[in-house]
Design an enzyme around this catalytic site. Structure first.
Site, PDB file in Angstrom:
ATOM      1  N   ASP A 131       0.862  -0.946   0.099  1.00 13.04           N
ATOM      2  CA  ASP A 131      -0.099  -0.084  -0.103  1.00 13.04           C
ATOM      3  C   ASP A 131       0.817   1.324   0.141  1.00 13.04           C
ATOM      4  O   ASP A 131       1.481   1.675   0.709  1.00 13.04           O
ATOM      5  CB  ASP A 131      -0.793  -0.024   1.431  1.00 13.04           C
ATOM      6  CG  ASP A 131      -1.759   1.235   1.257  1.00 13.04           C
ATOM      7  OD1 ASP A 131      -1.652   1.944   0.504  1.00 13.04           O
ATOM      8  OD2 ASP A 131      -2.417   1.364   2.455  1.00 13.04           O
TER       9      ASP A 131
ATOM     10  N   ASP B 144     -14.059   4.630   1.730  1.00 12.51           N
ATOM     11  CA  ASP B 144     -12.452   4.793   2.173  1.00 12.51           C
ATOM     12  C   ASP B 144     -12.370   6.467   2.290  1.00 12.51           C
ATOM     13  O   ASP B 144     -12.438   7.298   1.609  1.00 12.51           O
ATOM     14  CB  ASP B 144     -11.592   4.536   0.846  1.00 12.51           C
ATOM     15  CG  ASP B 144      -9.981   4.749   1.229  1.00 12.51           C
ATOM     16  OD1 ASP B 144      -9.785   5.467   2.426  1.00 12.51           O
ATOM     17  OD2 ASP B 144      -9.456   4.510   0.546  1.00 12.51           O
TER      18      ASP B 144
END
Lengths: 177, 628
Positions: free
Chosen positions: B25, B214
């Site tokens: 990530d 998100d």
């Protein structure tokens, strides 16, 4: 590409009927993507990767066409040799024109603020119901090979679908997003 | 192989036949790396046990770059050589970055850019030389990769790197380039929200429709996915690149200022204290109902109810985005089965409550919202490298923005609408506009609006060698192909000669990330204006085609006209030409109709002359192309 030689119904091994089993279509589509998607060929040769991108794209295109009632209708008419791009007022008939005008007027006449939301909701329901019943008659006309009538109903469906989109847009604008 | 394996103390032994692959990530603020071991995917920690690697790189003179916490510590000491938020600069050129709004100014004003760089590629002047965003990202990726190799005890065979769903072509390309620079084999770029769904999907074996919500520090993404028998299908996506947890800090900061009777705080130290007080209050309100706040000489208390009121506008924007994503998929809210929370800002109760209220059910939050994306990427890496069997699961992702081509009248013809499942190949046929036209200029654009000038230009190329034909007779097939990483290529083929031109959309032409939400917003707001613009564009085009067709018809078959007819047609053409530059769409349509009428007999006689009665009922420009 071999897959291109099959029609979309054959591709997914489902019967070529307008009223189709959407769940079965989705299941077969996903089952085939599991086999052919580029993610399955990450460690394969360039040739196999290319093959996979092409197959997977065809599957996406075919699924996108069949799962949508309007695109499916267009596809089936075209398979019967009908030219759906070409449409004359004569094809549509005066009754449809009247209905179009009335529905469009009732949309245009609504106030441009939140007070119209209930009325929009009712109009949406009315148009959706009309669309559903057109889909049913389209299916039976196609089954009886009444292609000219089926084409006429298809254009009616096109109009209703467009109207539905405009109703949705109207709702979004009035809700302020 | 009967040799016994002895592992290094403190490191896990590499399992035989287990190919090493990790998920990364690569975040704006922090980055993480995850890998599967013994069936479960875990975040890999550094020597000191920390999971998060700050996405910060320090470039001292004559020394190796320092990445992570060590670099972050340099931020106040040596800010000019300490690069933060490189991700925000990926895929952009210098002009884009300098033209950007508040969000990036804070970051980019810290650095000095080389003004003479080639092609506008941003290069930051550091003590260790010029550094591009790709190089900086590569240094972060390299640090994560060596952490993984030392923990896993072997060489990495592949990585999955997550990118925001809204990353465009250029940003995706450069993310891949960064990985290549440090010798990493990129198995797949994975959209961040999709990765989060993967993390939950496999853990709980859910079936149904899932919203990935998100909310990070500065950006907001929503994705709607459907999961069935291990196949994830992305149904739609949406978001706001300028909305995040920081905005909630700001409303508390503004509130403190107004309560304390203070004007704008300009002193940077005082500003930092204000910000810290706001953040502390925000965090406390996830646990308690009311929190005391001290700032300078002022004391006060903020209740949860007040905070909800202060953030009502932000929450409304957030919920509206959710609503649009659900609409795009043509489903209703009650058909959503699960909501997955990602990003630190989703810890706020005001968000959790608003989400629960809108969706009618509480969200899933069992996995740490800061780690869930990396865990999903780790799972996907394990599948792609082949450690899991083929029918475990599959992701069917979508392209987030519409892609199209410019047509006559500066209109956009969308070839691939947004939210189309990828990979995808779509072809559409176009034709020439002028008689004898031998080349065609193709302009590829990205965006939701109807007019070219309102969309983002991605690429231009030309198809030459079209055999001269009457207008509308040539057939040019334009093909758009988007691969599984979301990268686009376009080709154009003239069908009678097989002449082909093609282009891979180049990174430097990419879309500025912050412009994306603007595009989506304005496409909604301007739907009506667009319709009129499109309507007049089409009317003009139709009128011009009729005029051109008639002009060349008169040239060939002028002897079929008597004098009065000829004058009538001429007058009608003049009127239409004038309206075409000055009039509105309805005027143009009426006059086009007039011209069609006065030239109708002429068309019929030409038709008889050239092809008999077969085309009765066609308009004159169709005859023009068919008679050739």
């Amino acid at each position: 590409m071999q897959t291109i030689n099959k029609n979309y119904f054959q591709l997914f091994s489902i019967p070529e009927t307008y009223q189709l089993d959407i769940d079965l279509l989705g299941e077969n589509y996903r089952g085939m993507q599991v086999e052919m998607h580029p993610d399955r060929f990450v460690n394969a040769s360039e040739e196999e990767k290319m093959w996979s991108v092409q197959r997977s794209s065809v599957l996406n295109q075919a699924y996108d066409t069949l799962k949508d009632p309007l695109k499916r209708a267009a596809y089936m008419l075209e398979r019967q040799g009908m030219n759906i791009e070409q449409v004359s007022q004569h094809d549509l008939g005066i009754d449809l024109l009247m209905e179009q005008m009335e529905l469009r007027e009732s949309l245009d006449e609504l106030p441009k603020n939140e007070s119209a939301l209930d009325a929009l909701g009712r109009l949406k329901k009315e148009v959706s119901e009309k669309l559903n019943s057109r889909e049913e008659s389209f299916s039976s006309m196609l089954m009886d090979s009444e292609l000219a009538t089926a084409k006429k109903i298809f254009h009616e469906m096109q109009f209703l679908k467009k109207l539905l989109l405009e109703i949705n847009q109207g709702e979004e604008q009035r809700l302020g997003y | 192989m009967a040799l016994l394996q002895i592992s290094e103390p403190g490191s896990k032994p590499a399992k035989p036949l287990h190919r090493l692959a990790v998920g990364i990530d690569l975040g704006t603020t922090n980055s993480l790396v995850a890998a599967s071991s013994a069936g479960a995917v875990e975040i890999l920690a550094d020597d000191e046990g920390s999971h998060l690697l700050p996405s910060v790189v320090h470039y001292p003179a004559g020394l190796e770059p320092v990445v992570g916490q060590g670099a972050l510590d340099q931020l106040t000491i040596d800010p000019a050589n300490t690069i933060i938020s490189a991700k925000r600069m990926l895929g952009k050129n210098l002009l884009d970055i300098q033209a950007e709004g508040d969000a990036n100014k804070a970051v980019t004003s810290l650095y000095q850019f080389d003004q003479n760089s080639r092609d506008g590629v941003p290069q930051i002047l550091t003590a260790a030389g010029l550094k591009s965003p790709v190089q900086i990202s590569a240094d972060i990726l390299g640090t994560l990769a060596s952490r993984a190799e030392s923990v896993l005890g072997g060489k990495l065979e592949g990585v999955v790197i997550t990118v925001p769903a809204y990353f465009n072509d250029a940003q995706r390309q450069q993310t891949k380039e960064a990985a290549k620079l440090v010798g990493l084999n990129v198995l797949r770029l994975l959209n961040e929200p999709t990765a989060a769904a993967v993390a939950y999907g496999l853990d709980t074996k859910d079936q149904g429709r899932i919203i990935i919500f998100d909310l990070g520090g500065g950006t907001f993404d929503v994705s709607l996915l459907s999961l069935q028998r291990g196949v994830f299908e992305v149904l739609s996506t949406g978001g706001d690149t300028n909305l995040g947890g920081d905005d909630f800090d700001r409303v508390i900061m503004d509130w403190i200022c107004s309560e304390a009777g203070l004007d704008q705080i300009t002193d940077s130290k005082s500003f930092a204290r204000l910000r810290n007080a706001a953040i502390a209050a925000k965090h406390s309100l996830t646990e308690v109902d009311i929190v005391g706040i001290n700032f300078e000489n002022w004391q006060g208390a903020l209740s949860r109810a007040q905070f909800i009121e202060l953030s009502a506008d932000l929450v409304k924007r957030i919920i509206n985005t959710c609503r649009r994503v659900i609409r795009d998929a043509s489903i209703s809210v009650d058909e959503i089965d699960n909501i997955v929370l990602v990003g630190g800002a989703t810890r706020m109760l005001v968000i959790r409550e608003a989400v629960a209220e809108f969706f009618g059910k509480p969200a899933l939050a069992e996995i740490d919202p800061d780690k869930v994306v990396a865990i999903g990427a780790g799972i996907q890496a394990d599948v792609l490298i082949g450690n899991k069997s083929a029918n475990d699961f599959l992701l069917l992702d979508v392209s987030p923005l519409s892609l199209g081509i410019e047509t006559m009248g500066e209109l956009v013809e969308k070839i691939i609408p947004r939210n189309t499942t990828i990979p995808v190949t779509r072809a559409q046929e176009f034709t020439t506009f002028k008689e004898g036209q031998t080349a065609m200029s193709l302009h590829v654009v990205q965006g939701e609006r109807e007019l070219v000038s309102d969309c983002r230009s991605l690429a231009r190329f030309e198809l030459r060698g079209i055999p001269p034909m009457v207008a509308g007779a040539a057939k040019i097939r334009v093909k758009f192909q988007v691969d599984a990483d979301g990268l686009l290529s376009v080709s154009a083929e003239e069908l009678s000669t097989g002449m082909i031109a093609e282009i891979q959309v180049k990174p430097s032409f990419g879309l500025n990330a912050d412009a994306i939400e603007e595009i989506l917003q304005s496409s909604q707001e301007n739907a009506l204006a667009d319709m009129e613009a499109r309507s007049i564009g089409e009317a003009r085009l139709e009128a011009q085609q009729l005029i051109d067709a008639l002009a060349s018809a008169v040239e060939i078959d002028g002897d079929l006209l008597d004098e009065s007819e000829s004058l009538l047609i001429k007058a009608a053409i003049e009127k239409l030409e004038r309206a075409n530059t000055e009039g509105d769409s309805s005027e143009i349509r009426v006059l086009t109709e007039d011209l069609n009428r006065v030239s109708g007999n002429f068309a019929a006689r030409r038709m008889d002359l050239h092809i008999g009665a077969a085309l009765r009922g066609e308009s004159i420009d169709m005859i023009e192309s068919s008679s050739d």
